[in-house]
Design an enzyme around this catalytic site. Sequence first.
Site, mmCIF file in Angstrom:
data_model
loop_
_atom_site.group_PDB
_atom_site.id
_atom_site.type_symbol
_atom_site.label_atom_id
_atom_site.label_comp_id
_atom_site.label_asym_id
_atom_site.label_seq_id
_atom_site.Cartn_x
_atom_site.Cartn_y
_atom_site.Cartn_z
ATOM 1 N N CYS A 164 -9.769 26.799 -15.241
ATOM 2 C CA CYS A 164 -10.378 28.083 -14.863
ATOM 3 C C CYS A 164 -10.784 28.784 -16.155
ATOM 4 O O CYS A 164 -9.943 29.020 -17.044
ATOM 5 C CB CYS A 164 -9.376 28.948 -14.085
ATOM 6 S SG CYS A 164 -9.989 30.607 -13.753
ATOM 7 N N CYS A 167 -9.182 34.570 -9.560
ATOM 8 C CA CYS A 167 -10.294 33.975 -10.325
ATOM 9 C C CYS A 167 -10.327 32.449 -10.218
ATOM 10 O O CYS A 167 -11.277 31.812 -10.638
ATOM 11 C CB CYS A 167 -10.171 34.364 -11.799
ATOM 12 S SG CYS A 167 -8.595 33.882 -12.532
ATOM 13 N N HIS A 184 4.429 11.746 -0.939
ATOM 14 C CA HIS A 184 4.198 12.015 -2.362
ATOM 15 C C HIS A 184 2.782 12.507 -2.637
ATOM 16 O O HIS A 184 2.316 12.450 -3.776
ATOM 17 C CB HIS A 184 4.510 10.754 -3.188
ATOM 18 C CG HIS A 184 5.953 10.369 -3.126
ATOM 19 N ND1 HIS A 184 6.416 9.125 -3.491
ATOM 20 C CD2 HIS A 184 7.034 11.048 -2.706
ATOM 21 C CE1 HIS A 184 7.728 9.078 -3.322
ATOM 22 N NE2 HIS A 184 8.130 10.230 -2.839
ATOM 23 N N ASN A 200 3.057 6.138 -0.868
ATOM 24 C CA ASN A 200 1.858 5.842 -1.655
ATOM 25 C C ASN A 200 0.906 7.031 -1.654
ATOM 26 O O ASN A 200 0.846 7.793 -0.697
ATOM 27 C CB ASN A 200 1.146 4.609 -1.096
ATOM 28 C CG ASN A 200 2.032 3.378 -1.126
ATOM 29 O OD1 ASN A 200 3.013 3.332 -1.869
ATOM 30 N ND2 ASN A 200 1.729 2.408 -0.281
ATOM 31 N N VAL A 201 0.165 7.160 -2.729
ATOM 32 C CA VAL A 201 -0.805 8.256 -2.854
ATOM 33 C C VAL A 201 -2.232 7.719 -2.846
ATOM 34 O O VAL A 201 -3.186 8.444 -3.077
ATOM 35 C CB VAL A 201 -0.542 9.046 -4.162
ATOM 36 C CG1 VAL A 201 0.834 9.689 -4.131
ATOM 37 C CG2 VAL A 201 -0.683 8.155 -5.404
ATOM 38 N N GLY A 213 7.631 -2.890 1.544
ATOM 39 C CA GLY A 213 7.080 -2.869 0.192
ATOM 40 C C GLY A 213 7.541 -1.723 -0.666
ATOM 41 O O GLY A 213 6.750 -1.116 -1.383
ATOM 42 N N THR A 214 8.861 -1.422 -0.583
ATOM 43 C CA THR A 214 9.376 -0.393 -1.478
ATOM 44 C C THR A 214 10.668 -0.868 -2.118
ATOM 45 O O THR A 214 11.491 -1.508 -1.477
ATOM 46 C CB THR A 214 9.605 0.943 -0.747
ATOM 47 O OG1 THR A 214 10.125 1.910 -1.683
ATOM 48 C CG2 THR A 214 10.551 0.811 0.429
ATOM 49 N N TYR A 222 -4.710 9.560 -14.445
ATOM 50 C CA TYR A 222 -5.010 9.681 -13.011
ATOM 51 C C TYR A 222 -6.470 9.320 -12.724
ATOM 52 O O TYR A 222 -6.769 8.686 -11.714
ATOM 53 C CB TYR A 222 -4.652 11.091 -12.503
ATOM 54 C CG TYR A 222 -3.166 11.213 -12.194
ATOM 55 C CD1 TYR A 222 -2.260 11.647 -13.160
ATOM 56 C CD2 TYR A 222 -2.654 10.808 -10.964
ATOM 57 C CE1 TYR A 222 -0.900 11.705 -12.889
ATOM 58 C CE2 TYR A 222 -1.290 10.866 -10.685
ATOM 59 C CZ TYR A 222 -0.416 11.314 -11.652
ATOM 60 O OH TYR A 222 0.935 11.352 -11.385
ATOM 61 N N ARG A 248 -6.611 5.649 -12.543
ATOM 62 C CA ARG A 248 -6.064 5.135 -11.278
ATOM 63 C C ARG A 248 -7.013 5.435 -10.122
ATOM 64 O O ARG A 248 -7.190 4.629 -9.205
ATOM 65 C CB ARG A 248 -4.676 5.727 -11.039
ATOM 66 C CG ARG A 248 -3.644 5.247 -12.057
ATOM 67 C CD ARG A 248 -2.345 6.030 -11.955
ATOM 68 N NE ARG A 248 -1.680 5.821 -10.661
ATOM 69 C CZ ARG A 248 -0.706 6.609 -10.203
ATOM 70 N NH1 ARG A 248 -0.294 7.655 -10.914
ATOM 71 N NH2 ARG A 248 -0.143 6.368 -9.041
#
Length: 241
Positions: free
Chosen positions: A147, A133, A118, A101-102, A187-188, A65, A68
């Site tokens: 954490c 916490c 998404h 899209n993300v 575009g899918t 990620y 990306r």
Amino acid sequence: MLDIARSWVQQSQRIAVLTGAGVSAESGVPTFRDAQTGYWAQFRAEEMATEEGFRNHPERVWKWYQYRRDLLASVQPNAAHGALADFEQHHPGRLTLITQNVDGLHQRAGSSGVLCLHGDILENRWLDTPRACCHIADAVKGEPPYCDRCGNLVRPGVVWFGEALPHDTFAAAQLAVHQCALMLVIGTAGAVYPAAGLARQARSAGARVVVLNPAPSELDDAAHAVLRGAAGSLLPQLLAV
Ligand code: APR
């Protein structure tokens, strides 16, 4: 066919748009099913974009990620994103933009109220239900951050395979496709549900459906018109204000 579709745009007071990775392809963002490149070619995106994949290999998935995210920092919205944002600005309230899209490129192009089915790759959240916490801002740097009191891991704020879509966002998308006179599917591949089901819902509700894609998609048979071509060149023509 483009002229007919353009007349439908001009006639429709309510337009719903569903975009997929293809709308960002001309910005240089690999589509989801493009073969992974370089180091990442050895892994299947469908395996890494899952909670199980993250729990089994948190560092690998987190780095994927980050890779990306870094890629996105170096690209710009393209003419397809711009055409959608311009239309919305010239015709307030007529267009509802729903995206799978993300990458945040619709928002960077100026679109507002984007329904991100998404999630957003630039957001983070806790892997497990956060305790008192767990404060994202205080997460200890790591890959992934965590954490240091309870060990909870930070994960990307995207919807992984097998996870539910954000309820209110999907409900708003369904309302838009049931109320629209025209739905543009851009575009899918139309392979992933429930997002892909929106096109047939629009058709069943009486809307005209237009698919825009340079290649055949699983939603072509739900369309009244198919525009074979790239979003970056066709959308500015289709939505010219
Ligand atoms: N213009 C328009 N469409 C394009 C272009 C372009 N320039 N280039 C490629 N396409 C099309 C391809 O033909 C393909 O049909 O974009 C589509 C991309 O398909 P996918 O990579 O499967 O992406 P998408 O359909 O958005 O995937 C949907 O599935 O993998 C999950 O969460 C992920 O959001 C993603 C969802």
